[in-house]
Design a protein around this motif. Structure first.
Motif, PDB file in Angstrom:
ATOM      1  N   VAL A  15       0.847  -1.212   0.000  1.00 35.80           N
ATOM      2  CA  VAL A  15       0.000   0.000   0.000  1.00 35.80           C
ATOM      3  C   VAL A  15       0.872   1.248   0.000  1.00 35.80           C
ATOM      4  N   LEU A  16       1.889   1.252   0.867  1.00 28.21           N
ATOM      5  CA  LEU A  16       2.780   2.427   0.939  1.00 28.21           C
ATOM      6  C   LEU A  16       3.554   2.601  -0.372  1.00 28.21           C
ATOM      7  N   SER A  17       4.001   1.474  -0.938  1.00 25.64           N
ATOM      8  CA  SER A  17       4.732   1.532  -2.206  1.00 25.64           C
ATOM      9  C   SER A  17       3.837   2.122  -3.299  1.00 25.64           C
ATOM     10  N   ALA A  18       2.565   1.653  -3.341  1.00 29.00           N
ATOM     11  CA  ALA A  18       1.614   2.155  -4.342  1.00 29.00           C
ATOM     12  C   ALA A  18       1.365   3.651  -4.136  1.00 29.00           C
ATOM     13  N   ALA A  19       1.242   4.051  -2.869  1.00 29.24           N
ATOM     14  CA  ALA A  19       1.011   5.475  -2.562  1.00 29.24           C
ATOM     15  C   ALA A  19       2.184   6.333  -3.057  1.00 29.24           C
ATOM     16  N   THR A  20       3.400   5.809  -2.871  1.00 34.02           N
ATOM     17  CA  THR A  20       4.602   6.530  -3.328  1.00 34.02           C
ATOM     18  C   THR A  20       4.578   6.696  -4.843  1.00 34.02           C
ATOM     19  N   ILE A  21       4.205   5.611  -5.549  1.00 30.85           N
ATOM     20  CA  ILE A  21       4.144   5.670  -7.025  1.00 30.85           C
ATOM     21  C   ILE A  21       3.127   6.714  -7.478  1.00 30.85           C
ATOM     22  N   VAL A  22       1.947   6.702  -6.817  1.00 30.45           N
ATOM     23  CA  VAL A  22       0.900   7.676  -7.166  1.00 30.45           C
ATOM     24  C   VAL A  22       1.425   9.093  -6.966  1.00 30.45           C
ATOM     25  N   ALA A  23       2.038   9.333  -5.806  1.00 36.73           N
ATOM     26  CA  ALA A  23       2.537  10.687  -5.496  1.00 36.73           C
ATOM     27  C   ALA A  23       3.583  11.128  -6.512  1.00 36.73           C
ATOM     28  N   LYS A  24       4.489  10.209  -6.853  1.00 38.20           N
ATOM     29  CA  LYS A  24       5.584  10.543  -7.794  1.00 38.20           C
ATOM     30  C   LYS A  24       5.026  10.935  -9.162  1.00 38.20           C
ATOM     31  N   HIS A  25       4.082  10.111  -9.660  1.00 42.12           N
ATOM     32  CA  HIS A  25       3.581  10.362 -11.024  1.00 42.12           C
ATOM     33  C   HIS A  25       2.625  11.547 -11.083  1.00 42.12           C
ATOM     34  N   THR A  26       1.804  11.734 -10.038  1.00 40.09           N
ATOM     35  CA  THR A  26       0.895  12.899 -10.071  1.00 40.09           C
ATOM     36  C   THR A  26       1.712  14.185  -9.974  1.00 40.09           C
ATOM     37  N   SER A  27       2.787  14.144  -9.196  1.00 37.01           N
ATOM     38  CA  SER A  27       3.659  15.326  -9.090  1.00 37.01           C
ATOM     39  C   SER A  27       4.281  15.647 -10.450  1.00 37.01           C
ATOM     40  N   ALA A  28       4.744  14.574 -11.156  1.00 39.86           N
ATOM     41  CA  ALA A  28       5.349  14.774 -12.491  1.00 39.86           C
ATOM     42  C   ALA A  28       4.318  15.348 -13.458  1.00 39.86           C
ATOM     43  N   LEU A  29       3.053  14.847 -13.373  1.00 41.40           N
ATOM     44  CA  LEU A  29       2.004  15.348 -14.266  1.00 41.40           C
ATOM     45  C   LEU A  29       1.708  16.818 -13.992  1.00 41.40           C
ATOM     46  N   CYS A  30       1.649  17.173 -12.712  1.00 46.01           N
ATOM     47  CA  CYS A  30       1.369  18.583 -12.351  1.00 46.01           C
ATOM     48  C   CYS A  30       2.479  19.501 -12.866  1.00 46.01           C
ATOM     49  N   ALA A  46      -4.489  14.568  -3.082  1.00 43.72           N
ATOM     50  CA  ALA A  46      -4.487  14.926  -1.639  1.00 43.72           C
ATOM     51  C   ALA A  46      -5.581  14.151  -0.902  1.00 43.72           C
ATOM     52  N   ASN A  47      -6.780  14.067  -1.526  1.00 42.34           N
ATOM     53  CA  ASN A  47      -7.876  13.309  -0.887  1.00 42.34           C
ATOM     54  C   ASN A  47      -7.512  11.838  -0.746  1.00 42.34           C
ATOM     55  N   LEU A  48      -6.877  11.275  -1.796  1.00 40.92           N
ATOM     56  CA  LEU A  48      -6.496   9.860  -1.757  1.00 40.92           C
ATOM     57  C   LEU A  48      -5.449   9.625  -0.656  1.00 40.92           C
ATOM     58  N   VAL A  49      -4.500  10.546  -0.547  1.00 37.48           N
ATOM     59  CA  VAL A  49      -3.439  10.390   0.471  1.00 37.48           C
ATOM     60  C   VAL A  49      -4.047  10.363   1.874  1.00 37.48           C
ATOM     61  N   LYS A  50      -5.094  11.181   2.095  1.00 35.43           N
ATOM     62  CA  LYS A  50      -5.763  11.181   3.415  1.00 35.43           C
ATOM     63  C   LYS A  50      -6.335   9.797   3.717  1.00 35.43           C
ATOM     64  N   THR A  51      -7.027   9.209   2.725  1.00 31.75           N
ATOM     65  CA  THR A  51      -7.633   7.884   2.955  1.00 31.75           C
ATOM     66  C   THR A  51      -6.554   6.816   3.134  1.00 31.75           C
ATOM     67  N   ILE A  52      -5.383   6.983   2.426  1.00 36.67           N
ATOM     68  CA  ILE A  52      -4.286   6.005   2.575  1.00 36.67           C
ATOM     69  C   ILE A  52      -3.723   6.076   3.992  1.00 36.67           C
ATOM     70  N   LYS A  53      -3.613   7.312   4.517  1.00 43.75           N
ATOM     71  CA  LYS A  53      -3.103   7.452   5.901  1.00 43.75           C
ATOM     72  C   LYS A  53      -4.036   6.748   6.875  1.00 43.75           C
ATOM     73  N   ALA A  54      -5.335   6.933   6.647  1.00 45.08           N
ATOM     74  CA  ALA A  54      -6.310   6.261   7.523  1.00 45.08           C
ATOM     75  C   ALA A  54      -6.188   4.743   7.390  1.00 45.08           C
ATOM     76  N   LEU A  55      -6.000   4.271   6.154  1.00 46.23           N
ATOM     77  CA  LEU A  55      -5.869   2.833   5.896  1.00 46.23           C
ATOM     78  C   LEU A  55      -4.597   2.292   6.552  1.00 46.23           C
ATOM     79  N   ASP A  56      -3.543   3.066   6.496  1.00 44.01           N
ATOM     80  CA  ASP A  56      -2.268   2.648   7.087  1.00 44.01           C
ATOM     81  C   ASP A  56      -2.409   2.482   8.606  1.00 44.01           C
ATOM     82  N   GLY A  57      -3.253   3.325   9.211  1.00 45.95           N
ATOM     83  CA  GLY A  57      -3.488   3.219  10.666  1.00 45.95           C
ATOM     84  C   GLY A  57      -4.357   2.018  11.016  1.00 45.95           C
TER      85      GLY A  57
END
Length: 1558
Positions: free
Chosen positions: A509-524, A555-566
């Motif tokens: 899950v954390l690895s997937a979150a990192t990939i999402v963050a990396k690629h969305t940042s590149a797209l922005c 940002a919304n997805l990252v919030k739900t991932i943090k909750a999922l991680d907990g």
């Protein structure tokens, strides 16, 4: 009219490209007639395109609103055409058009469907933003894309044998037309209410329906239906995995395992077939996808059978999970194959397909590893073999990039992976012997990974080699990189699936979150860049909006991932799944929008030669894969049976083959390094050209250069011009390629070399046409310089090789590029001058047309400044064009031969104006203003073309009165069009435009005041009638206060509206005009008897005007900026300076009639002025022009004079002197600071010299401020101790001036090799000494004998004698030091002292003697001047004067000895030196005699008054005796001190001097 206008817009871009291609081809055409005709046609086409562009723009303005209606009509008619075609198809009457084939039409339909989707996305965006202009454009583009779609659909239907399939195809296309009609209609409706949520929602629904229709249309294509069937089959089969309980097992574990392995191999093979067939025909794809779905069915059954044999429920869940992954990967593979077959040219489609096939292989491997229990090492080898089979496809015709690696990254990757592979192969062999199965498995996995890495690197390297071949077509980067968007889209989708997969672990899950963050940042980031680079405001906003959507959903997805991680609960997983959907949708929408052809890159096309160049790399890589696969097969059997000797020898053989193939792969990659071969060819070609030009130069020198009679002068001049221009255009691309784009290097250097042969032939021809020998040599020398600088560029580019990591080569590349630019500019100046003199204006007309065309080209370069910056420069160039046009009107009557130069100036100014106009249009808000600016600048371009043409015609026939009249008309039209450009700019920013106009007025006022100062200084500024200054004082004060009010409004205007800013700027310009007028009248009323006071007053108002100009500039830059913006701080500091200067003016006005204080006031104003000049000097900006070091040396002389005057004022205390000193000081320091900056920033001045010069200038100015402040103190509080301090401060200034002069001398450069060489230091010191002596002589010239009470005093003559003698000594020592430096140079020339000393100690010692002697002469002369000054002022004794003169004589003798030690006694320089030395000695002796005589006379004349009282008389005797004893003791002490000083000095003298003196 309207469709014609839209067609025109589309025709302009290819037309411009055609002109560019034709121009670049002209120099390489050998047939003279064909080359001339092609060049002329290209020029005519460029001019026609420019006119067509303007006409189309006007037509568009006239019928813009009709565009949407036109698009609707077009789509309606397409729907009707499709209905007719369907009827014909059902009747079997539909026939294919010539050139139509099923494959061609199918591919066209697939690629067009994307273009339709993209243009619709743009239509939605434009309509949502309420932008009518761009909505019309988008509607037109949608209609055009739909026309292509309809034609493709008709073609597919006509080529399809089955009538029902043909009808279905045409039906689906009709549905698309129907939906599109509705969409365009809704978009039109939405325009009237841009923010309406309901209309937006309707638009979105209609768009979805159209998108669905488009998919259906594509699915009707042959082959697509079969793929869809296969996909459905996989979906149906996969439902077996959803049952609660698995069916009972029907086979034994061993049978199930064998079956699974067999079906896995079959499925893996079928996946490869799908990949291959997707690039072939639709029927092959249909067969391959059918086979793949069948193999999948069998594999899934075998997998379910295997799951039934698992021991525990958890294992079973894991097996089923893996089977689901395989199902998903298989579906993705078929979708990717479908996508590629529909649009083979789609960005990254090939790579996505390869990645999908590898994903299938990996998921199969995971299942095999999990399920099967085989003999040791079998699973690992099987997995590795399947991976190798999956990557093999990368080596099949690599025509698009495999990854983002550069060529040099590929080499690094190959080296690293080959090292890893070598270690793994050794490990495999070792562990086979020892039977260590786990370690064997690890080595096999590592080897497989390394082999995949090697294959990827080889595939990418071969792609780069193919692309870099000069015969291949290099691609062009678009606004966005579709490959990057497609990759990011895929990566985000896969990561999101991993996030919502119930089986994913916390680390996954954390690895997937990192990939999402990396690629969305590149797209922005990509969106941000695209928005800044596009000229289309709708696209700009859409990119910004998309970036926001992607960022917010992430940002919304990252919030739900943090909750999922907990807490990994089902509820949190569901929330996470819901949050992924908006992100996926946002990324999908962005990818669709970015795939618009307007933003797309042009992919590279690899030629047959490029493919041949790839072959060695591909052959080695294939050999490596084959032998590796055989090695793994052999190792597979050895791990089971390690005691089989024949198998070991086979393994060794395969190992050798792998090793050899990797070596040959590395060699092939290194040998094929892009651009190296082309660089070598180009270097040889240019070297040959240089030899040819040298031969021609020799012939020209010998007056034997044969004249070319086969071509006219104009034609050959045209050839040289076009070749040089093309070479100039290549400088930047070669620089970029050499620094980091290896694939482009070969193309660019080959292009460069191809222009040199025609250039050299044409240059020699041009030179032969000139009768003037100097002109011949000029042309040949400049061509040779360009060839040599290009050669240097090629060597630097070859070494750089396009490697971004080879940073050490980048400076050499930049330097070579600069030299090339300078060489191109030099030739172009020579050619333009020659062309304009002969009335040949073709090149100029072409340049203007090119500049006009460039305004409409794609996206402008990324703006570095704001609209205000571009507005300012545009105003400057517009006015320059208007002024030149006016001048051309005058010259057309008086001096026609000058018209060529003026026409050339108009061309240059227009090119700059167009460049700035393009950027201004891109940064203008609102966008209508940008369109207007662009249109007006292009209209001005037409005017300039006509003007230039008329100038050429008039030069050809100077007496033609009709042409004269036409030229005058054209010049008036240009002036009119300039005013139109200015009004368009004003519409953009009324306030800043008013600021620019006001600043221009103020600069005119400053120039006028400078002229008034010159008149006042000359004593010719008189009042027209009898009036006093008092009559004007009140008026000046009142106007100055009004200006302060305007200043406040101006500062406030920066933060308020443009209208208020405009009013404030206009008002301040008006008030400063009034103020200068009343001050000039006031100054004139004071009368020309007192010019210095007049100058003080005018300087005061000049300071105010200058501060106002700075303030207006700061206001312009700060307009509309935030309060914390740096420009706001600059505005505040400019306002403070303005207030200070107005206050200073008010004080000056009040003090000007007060004789007691006006000098003091003038000094205060000068000190403030110098401080302000110093702050301007300290700013980091580069001056507009440069000055030679000689100019700086000349400017320092003014400071020397001003320093002497300042000291004199301090001693005299006269207010009048103070005024003249204040005026002189401000001019001297201001000139010095300006010149110093211009000299220091000269391109040829070294960085350390620049720093020194700026530092010493600053020290000099600061020292001078201290001196003036001290003079001010002395004037206010006259005291002896204050006056003594003046000498110290003046010495400080003199010291800074000396340092500055020495630095300026060093800037000039010299023949010395090593600046640390003592000989060079000696030369510098001699020059420094000469300069300081000259400065001292100037100081003496300013001195006058002190005023005395009227009494008979014969020593007045003596004082005159002192001054004369001191002046002659100063002059003589100056000559002496100059002669010494000449002697020094002579020694170097004779080789007695080397530029680089053979014996550094010996020559260094001699040089030290010379240096110290030169310094002593300078110091002694300076002391003499001070003694003379002090003696004349009555502050020192004649004895001090005598000792100073003797010291000059002694140090002169020492200098003579130092110079004569190594010199030739008979040389001219030494004779001059001896004469100069004798002159100094004579002058010193004369001064000593005069002083001694004066002292003797004084002793005789000074009578002693004897007191008559007894006691008083005794006291007098005692006092006299006491004084005598004290003097005797002081004399003795002085003798000892002198002896001690001489002993100490003797120790440090060089050996030559000691021997000579002994």
């Amino acid at each position: 009219l309207h469709p014609a206008s839209s067609g025109t817009q589309h025709g302009l871009s290819p037309g411009s490209k055609m002109v560019t291609s034709a121009k670049s081809t002209v120099p390489t055409v050998t047939d003279q007639a064909a080359a001339m005709q092609l060049g002329q046609c290209a020029k005519n086409l460029a001019t026609c395109l420019a006119e067509l562009r303007t006409a189309a723009q006007k037509a568009h303005e006239a019928c813009g609103p009709l565009e949407i209606d036109s698009a609707l009509n077009a789509v309606q008619s397409l729907k009707n055409e499709l209905q007719d075609a369907k009827m014909a198809a059902l009747d079997g009457q539909l026939k294919p058009l010539p050139g139509d084939s099923l494959e061609k039409c199918a591919q066209e339909l697939g690629s067009t469907s994307k273009a339709v989707g993209s243009s619709m996305a743009q239509l939605l965006t434009c309509a949502a933003q309420g932008n009518e202009h761009y909505t019309g454009v988008a509607a037109r583009e949608t209609a055009q894309a739909l026309r292509t779609l309809a034609q493709a659909a008709r073609g597919v239907a006509a080529c399809t044998a089955e009538r029902s399939s043909a009808a279905a195809m045409l039906d689906s296309a009709s549905h698309v037309m129907e939906g599109s009609t509705l969409l365009i209609h809704e978009a039109h409706q939405a325009l009237s209410c841009p923010g309406d949520a309901e209309s937006q929602q309707r638009l979105a629904q209609v768009a979805k329906a159209v998108s669905h229709s488009l998919n259906n249309c594509v699915n009707c294509l042959p082959g697509q239906k079969d793929v869809d069937m296969a996909l459905r089959s996989i979906g149906e089969t996969s439902k077996k995995l959803l049952v609660e309980n698995l069916p009972p097992c029907s086979k034994s574990f061993q049978e199930a395992q064998t079956e699974l392995n067999h079906t896995a191999a079959e499925l893996n093979h079928s996946a490869g077939e799908v990949v291959h067939s997707s690039r072939r025909t639709s029927s092959q794809l249909a067969a391959a996808s059918g086979k793949f779905s069948q193999d999948f069915d069998e594999f899934l059954d075998a997998g379910i059978e295997m799951a039934g044999h698992t021991q525990s429920k958890d294992d079973q869940i894991q097996v089923i999970g893996n089977l689901k992954n395989i199902s998903m990967a298989s579906s993705k593979l078929l979708l990717a194959a479908k996508s590629l077959s529909v649009d083979p040219g789609a960005a990254n489609a090939k790579n996505l397909l390869a990645a999908a096939a590898r994903a299938v292989t990996e998921s199969i491997n995971q299942l095999i590893t999990l399920c099967t229990q085989q003999a040791p090492g079998q699973k690992e080898c099987g997995n590795a073999l399947r991976e190798l089979e999956a990557v093999r496809g990368m080596l099949d015709n690599p025509s698009e990039p495999v990854n983002d690696l550069s060529y040099f990254d590929c080499i690094e990757s190959v080296m690293e992976n080959s090292k890893v592979l070598g270690e793994s192969m050794a490990g495999i062999s070792q562990h086979c012997k020892t039977g260590d199965v786990p370690a064997f498995g690890d080595c096999v996995a590592t080897a497989s990974k390394a082999l995949c890495g090697l294959t990827e690197a080889a595939g990418q390297a071969s792609y780069l080699v193919g692309v870099s071949d000069p015969n291949s077509q290099s691609g062009h980067q678009g606004l966005v990189d579709p490959i990057q968007f497609a990759k990011a889209n895929q990566a985000i989708q896969m990561a999101c699936q991993s996030l919502v997969d119930p089986g994913s672990s916390p680390s996954q899950v954390l690895s997937a979150a990192t990939i999402v963050a990396k690629h969305t940042s590149a797209l922005c980031n990509a969106c941000r860049l695209a928005s800044s680079r596009t000229a289309n405001p709708v696209a700009r906003r859409h990119f910004v909006q998309s970036a926001k959507e992607v960022a917010n959903t992430t940002a919304n997805l990252v919030k739900t991932i943090k909750a999922l991680d907990g807490d990994f609960s089902d509820e949190n997983r569901e929330r996470c799944r819901v949050a992924t959907m908006p992100l996926i949708e946002a990324v999908e929408n962005l990818s669709t929008f970015a795939s618009n052809p307007e933003f797309a890159s042009i992919p590279a096309q690899i030629s047959n030669e490029g493919s041949a160049a790839q072959e060695p790399i591909l052959r080695s890589a294939r050999s490596m894969l084959d032998s590796s696969a055989q090695l793994l097969e052999t190792a597979r059997s050895l791990i089971i049976n390690p005691k089989d000797p024949p198998t070991w020898s086979i393994l060794a053989g395969h190992s050798r083959t792998v090793s050899d193939s990797i070596k040959s792969l590395i060699t092939a990659i290194r040998d094929k390094a892009p651009g190296q071969r082309e660089c070598d060819h180009s270097i040889d070609s240019i070297n040959k050209g240089i030899r040819d030009i040298e031969q021609a130069s020799l012939a020209a020198v010998g007056q034997s250069l044969p004249c070319r009679d086969d071509i006219s002068l104009e034609a050959v001049q045209e050839q040289v011009t076009s070749a040089v221009q093309e070479i100039g255009h290549l400088i930047e691309p070669i620089t970029t390629a050499a620094r980091g784009e290896a694939a482009q290097l070969g193309h660019k250097v080959s292009q460069l070399a191809s222009y040199f042969e025609p250039l050299i032939v044409a240059s020699v021809g041009l030179a032969s046409k000139h009768m003037d020998h100097q002109q011949q040599m000029n042309i040949l020398d400049q061509t040779k310089t360009l060839a040599e600088s290009s050669l240097q560029m090629l060597y630097a580019a070859k070494e750089g090789g396009g490697n971004p990591k080879a940073a050490h080569t980048h400076d050499a590349i930049a330097e070579a590029a600069q030299l090339m630019r300078e060489a191109v500019d030099d030739i172009m100046v020579t050619l333009n001058e020659a062309a304009s003199e002969g009335g040949m204006v073709g090149g100029m007309v072409e340049s203007i047309a090119e500049a006009m065309g460039r305004m409409d080209e794609g996206t402008p370069p990324e703006p570095e400044g704001t609209f205000v910056d571009y507005q300012t420069t545009m105003v400057k160039f517009s006015k320059a064009i208007a002024i030149t046009a006016q001048e051309m009107m005058t010259k057309s009557v008086t001096c026609q031969e000058e018209l060529g130069g003026l026409a050339s100036q108009v061309t240059l100014d227009y090119s700059q104006l167009a460049r700035q106009g393009r950027l201004a249009a891109a940064t203008a808000e609102p966008e209508e203003v940008g369109v207007q600016i662009k249109g007006r600048v292009q209209e001005l371009g037409h005017g300039c073309i006509y003007l230039v043409q008329k100038a050429g015609a008039l030069q050809m026939s100077p007496m033609d009165s009709f042409t004269k009249r036409e030229l005058i008309e054209c010049a008036r039209a240009v002036t009119e069009k300039v005013s139109m450009v200015l009004s368009a700019l004003q519409a953009g920013n009324k306030g800043t435009q008013a600021c620019i106009t006001a600043a221009s007025s103020v600069s005119g006022i400053i120039a006028d005041l400078d002229t008034t100062i010159m008149f006042a200084s000359a004593g010719t500024l008189n009042a027209e009638n009898e009036e006093s200054f008092a009559d004007h004082r009140e008026n000046i004060l009142k106007t100055a206060k009004a200006l302060v009010e305007d200043t406040k409004l101006l500062v406030a205007g920066a933060a308020s509206s443009q209208d208020k800013l405009a009013q404030a700027a206009q008002s301040s310009a008006k008030t400063i005009t009034q103020l200068t007028d009343v001050v000039k009248l006031g100054a004139a009323s004071m009368g020309s008897d007192d010019p210095e006071t007049q100058v003080v007053l005018i300087n005061a108002v000049r300071d105010v005007a200058k501060a106002l100009a700075e303030l207006i500039g700061a206001t312009k830059c700060a307009a509309g900026k935030a309060a914390d913006d740096p420009s706001m701080y600059q505005l505040k500091s400019a306002a403070k300076v303005m207030v200070t200067n107005v206050t200073s003016l008010l004080k000056t006005v009040k003090a000007v009639e007060d004789e007691a204080t006006r000098g003091t006031r003038a000094l205060e104003a000068s000190i403030e002025f110098i401080r302000q000049e110093l702050s301007v000097f300290q700013a980091k900006d580069t001056p507009e022009k440069f000055a030679p070091p000689e100019e700086l040396i000349r400017m320092t002389k003014g400071i020397t004079v001003a320093t002497a005057k300042a000291v004199a004022v301090g001693n005299s205390g006269q207010q009048e002197d103070a005024i003249s000193t204040a005026n002189l000081s401000r001019k001297a320091i201001s000139d010095m600071l300006v010149t110093c900056k211009q000299a220091a920033f000269h391109p040829e001045v070294a960085e350390d010299m620049k720093t020194k010069a700026l530092l010493y200038s600053q020290e000099c100015a600061n020292g001078y401020i201290d001196l003036l402040e001290h003079v001010l103190l002395v004037l206010q509080k006259p005291a002896a101790e204050h006056r003594q301090q003046l000498a110290v401060l003046s010495k400080k200034v003199a010291s800074s001036v000396t340092e500055l002069v020495q630095t300026a001398e060093a800037m000039k450069g010299s023949e010395w090799v090593d600046p640390e060489d003592p000989t060079v230091v000696a030369e510098t010191e001699l020059l420094g000494a000469a300069a300081s002596i000259e400065a001292a002589a100037k100081k003496l010239e300013q001195l006058k004998p002190r005023a005395k009470p009227k009494q008979a005093d014969e020593s007045l003559d003596f004082e005159e004698q002192i001054l004369e003698a001191a002046k002659s000594i100063a002059a003589a020592t100056s000559a002496l030091v100059k002669s010494a430096s000449a002697a020094q140079r002579e020694l170097v020339a004779q080789g007695k002292v080397g530029s680089i000393p053979a014996n550094a100690v010996d020559d260094g010692q001699w040089s030290q003697g010379l240096i110290s002697a030169a310094r002593m002469v300078a110091a002694a002369t300076s002391s003499l001047c001070e003694a003379a000054n002090a003696s004349v002022q009555g502050h020192a004794s004649e004895e001090k004067l005598i000792s100073s003169a003797k010291q000059v004589a002694a140090s002169t003798a020492q200098l003579l000895v130092a110079c004569k030690v190594k010199a030739d006694q008979d040389s001219e320089a030494v004779r001059r030196l001896q004469t100069a030395g004798n002159a100094v000695k004579r002058a010193s002796d004369n001064l000593v005699k005069a002083a001694q005589k004066a002292a003797f006379d004084k002793a005789e004349d000074d009578g002693v008054v004897v007191k008559t009282k007894f006691v008083g008389g005794i006291a007098q005797i005692i006092a006299a005796q006491e004084e005598m004893l004290r003097k005797e003791r002081e004399l003795e002490e002085a003798r000892k001190k002198l002896a001690h000083i001489r002993q100490q000095q003797y120790k440090f003298l060089p050996s030559e001097l000691r021997e000579d003196q002994s």
